[in-house]
Design a protein around this motif. Structure first.
Motif, PDB file in Angstrom:
ATOM      1  N   GLN A 104       0.612   6.175  -0.494  1.00 44.36           N
ATOM      2  CA  GLN A 104      -0.243   5.056  -0.103  1.00 44.36           C
ATOM      3  C   GLN A 104      -0.204   4.846   1.404  1.00 44.36           C
ATOM      4  N   PHE A 149       2.177  -0.602  -4.913  1.00 46.90           N
ATOM      5  CA  PHE A 149       1.202   0.477  -4.827  1.00 46.90           C
ATOM      6  C   PHE A 149      -0.011   0.109  -5.672  1.00 46.90           C
ATOM      7  N   HIS A 150      -1.222   0.530  -5.209  1.00 45.51           N
ATOM      8  CA  HIS A 150      -2.433   0.307  -5.992  1.00 45.51           C
ATOM      9  C   HIS A 150      -3.417   1.452  -5.748  1.00 45.51           C
ATOM     10  N   GLU A 151      -4.232   1.694  -6.742  1.00 45.62           N
ATOM     11  CA  GLU A 151      -5.172   2.800  -6.660  1.00 45.62           C
ATOM     12  C   GLU A 151      -6.171   2.661  -5.534  1.00 45.62           C
ATOM     13  N   CYS A 153      -5.751   2.372  -2.578  1.00 46.58           N
ATOM     14  CA  CYS A 153      -5.363   3.106  -1.366  1.00 46.58           C
ATOM     15  C   CYS A 153      -6.198   4.373  -1.193  1.00 46.58           C
ATOM     16  N   HIS A 296      -3.681  -6.912  -2.622  1.00 44.09           N
ATOM     17  CA  HIS A 296      -4.295  -5.694  -2.099  1.00 44.09           C
ATOM     18  C   HIS A 296      -5.813  -5.737  -2.119  1.00 44.09           C
TER      19      HIS A 296
END
Length: 440
Positions: A104, A149-151, A153, A296
């Motif tokens: 990320q 964390f997240h998609e 990114c 995010h």
């Protein structure tokens, strides 16, 4: 008129290297920040653990599931993010939540390259670097770095390069950069559709309408057909209702925070249209977490507003206002986020004690764990979420002390822990920071 990005005669090799140097510094900073949060137990099962379980599934050739969402819960039924499979080879080499955090950091940092290039073309190398510093420190990116964390990114550099190509009038290249958004999350095909709208606005009607139609159709298909089909409940999990008139002050504050760092220059560029889909679904949602500046949700907006400003600032008489506002806003954002970068709830000796206790859980065991403990286990165990309400009875239970009140109450979790002790679970280890139970 868009930015004239023809090669400048005065550009040197050192000047061309500046965007990559900025990205390298950003990568180092984002990585250090994220790994510090992981080290101090500030990372969480929701959401880092969930995404690690999905990537771990891909890495082992399985359908992506997250037991933290529920035993065997398919993650593609929660959000549509098959692009996570790209992390599987890296995860096989480094099976750790840190792998996701570093990936990320790299993707966020990569987006600084087109932002720095465009700002430098318009404002010169020095002011361009100032703008890029403001971008790297922008509140949307730092807030995302500061929350697991997240998609999304993956979407940040895609949108950044697509916007740069729009500014350079490279229409097909912009479409190709934005096209993978359909694999990142179900709402992002609408951003692809917005790329099509900008193309129409710039006279590329046939290509623009085709891209816009494809983006809208894809998003509708994902939300109404694909996700309900993959969700065990048979419905889209995040419909949540509408509340377009709630939280007006919070929403207006968020909108102002987007454009003030650009000295309002972003408002003068059609590229800002790329932000409209994300802003619309957030502002009309009944979920108040979408309205503000946290989490995010604004990360994908940052490259849009900064690149739109790089276009719009050409119409300013006082162009220095953009880099000045960007830097001041970035430093303010850094100050606010640093307040959250602490040594965590536990002291170093307590953290070491927690790791010692968790090491007693064997690999591949099934364990129910507290939110802050889950990322320590998701790389080697099947991890369920200890929320005080679950009726699951796994082999191991690891509960943090103090426990978090989310998503139930401390009283509910306390009662659940006592119930486990009274129904066959033995206390294997306990410190002032964690208690570990084993089913007898």
């Amino acid at each position: 008129m868009l930015i004239d990005l023809a090669p400048a005669p005065a550009r040197t090799r050192e000047t061309r290297a500046i965007p990559y140097l900025v990205a390298a510094v950003a990568f180092a900073g984002y990585s250090a920040w994220s790994l510090q949060r992981l080290r101090t137990f500030d990372a969480s099962g929701f959401d880092l653990g969930i995404f690690e379980q999905a990537v771990r599934s891909y890495a082992h050739g399985h359908w992506p599931v997250s037991d933290l969402l529920g035993p065997g819960a398919p993650t593609l039924g929660d959000h549509f993010h098959p692009i996570l499979a790209l992390l599987a080879p890296f995860y096989l080499l480094w099976p750790s939540p840190a792998c996701l955090l570093v990936a990320q950091a790299f993707l966020f940092a990569l987006s600084a390259v087109p932002v720095t290039r465009c700002a430098s073309r318009v404002l010169g190398a020095r002011r361009g670097v100032v703008v890029s510093a403001g971008y790297v420190l922008s509140w949307g990116l730092l807030s995302a770095v500061n929350f697991d964390f997240h998609e999304v990114c993956f979407a940040v550099p895609m949108v950044a390069f697509a916007a740069e190509h729009l500014l350079r009038e490279r229409w097909r290249a912009a479409v190709w950069c934005a096209l993978p958004l359909v694999l990142v999350k179900e709402d992002l095909p609408l951003t692809l559709a917005a790329v099509g709208v900008v193309l129409v606005f710039k006279g590329q009607r046939r290509l623009g309408w085709a891209v816009a139609g494809f983006g809208v159709a894809t998003s509708v298909l994902l939300v109404t057909v694909v996700l309900p089909a993959l969700n065990p409940a048979g419905a889209y999990a995040h419909s949540g209702g509408l509340n377009p008139f709630g939280g007006s002050i919070v929403k207006v504050s968020m909108l102002l925070a987007l454009v003030v760092p650009t000295a309002f220059a972003a408002l003068r560029s059609p590229v800002l249209l790329l932000a409209v889909p994300t802003l619309l679904w957030r502002l009309v949602s009944a979920n108040d977490r979408y309205w503000g500046m946290g989490y995010h949700y604004s990360a994908v907006l940052m490259p849009i507003v900064f690149l739109a400003a790089a276009d719009g600032v050409r119409r300013f008489d006082r162009q220095w206002l953009f880099p000045a506002c960007a830097l001041v806003a970035g430093l303010a954002s850094l100050g606010l986020q640093v307040a959250h970068l602490t040594d965590g709830v536990w002291t170093p000796s307590q953290r070491a004690g927690i790791d010692t206790v968790l090491a007693r859980i064997p690999d591949d065991a099934t364990v129910m764990a507290s939110n802050r403990l889950a990322p320590r286990l998701t790389s080697r165990c099947m991890v369920l979420f200890f929320d005080g309400a679950s009726k699951e009875r796994p082999e191991w239970v690891a509960v943090a002390k103090p426990e978090q009140s989310w998503p139930t109450t401390l009283a509910t979790k306390g009662l659940a822990l006592e119930e486990l002790k009274s129904t066959g679970y033995l206390r294997v280890a306990e410190t002032d920071s964690v208690v570990l139970l084993h089913r007898g």
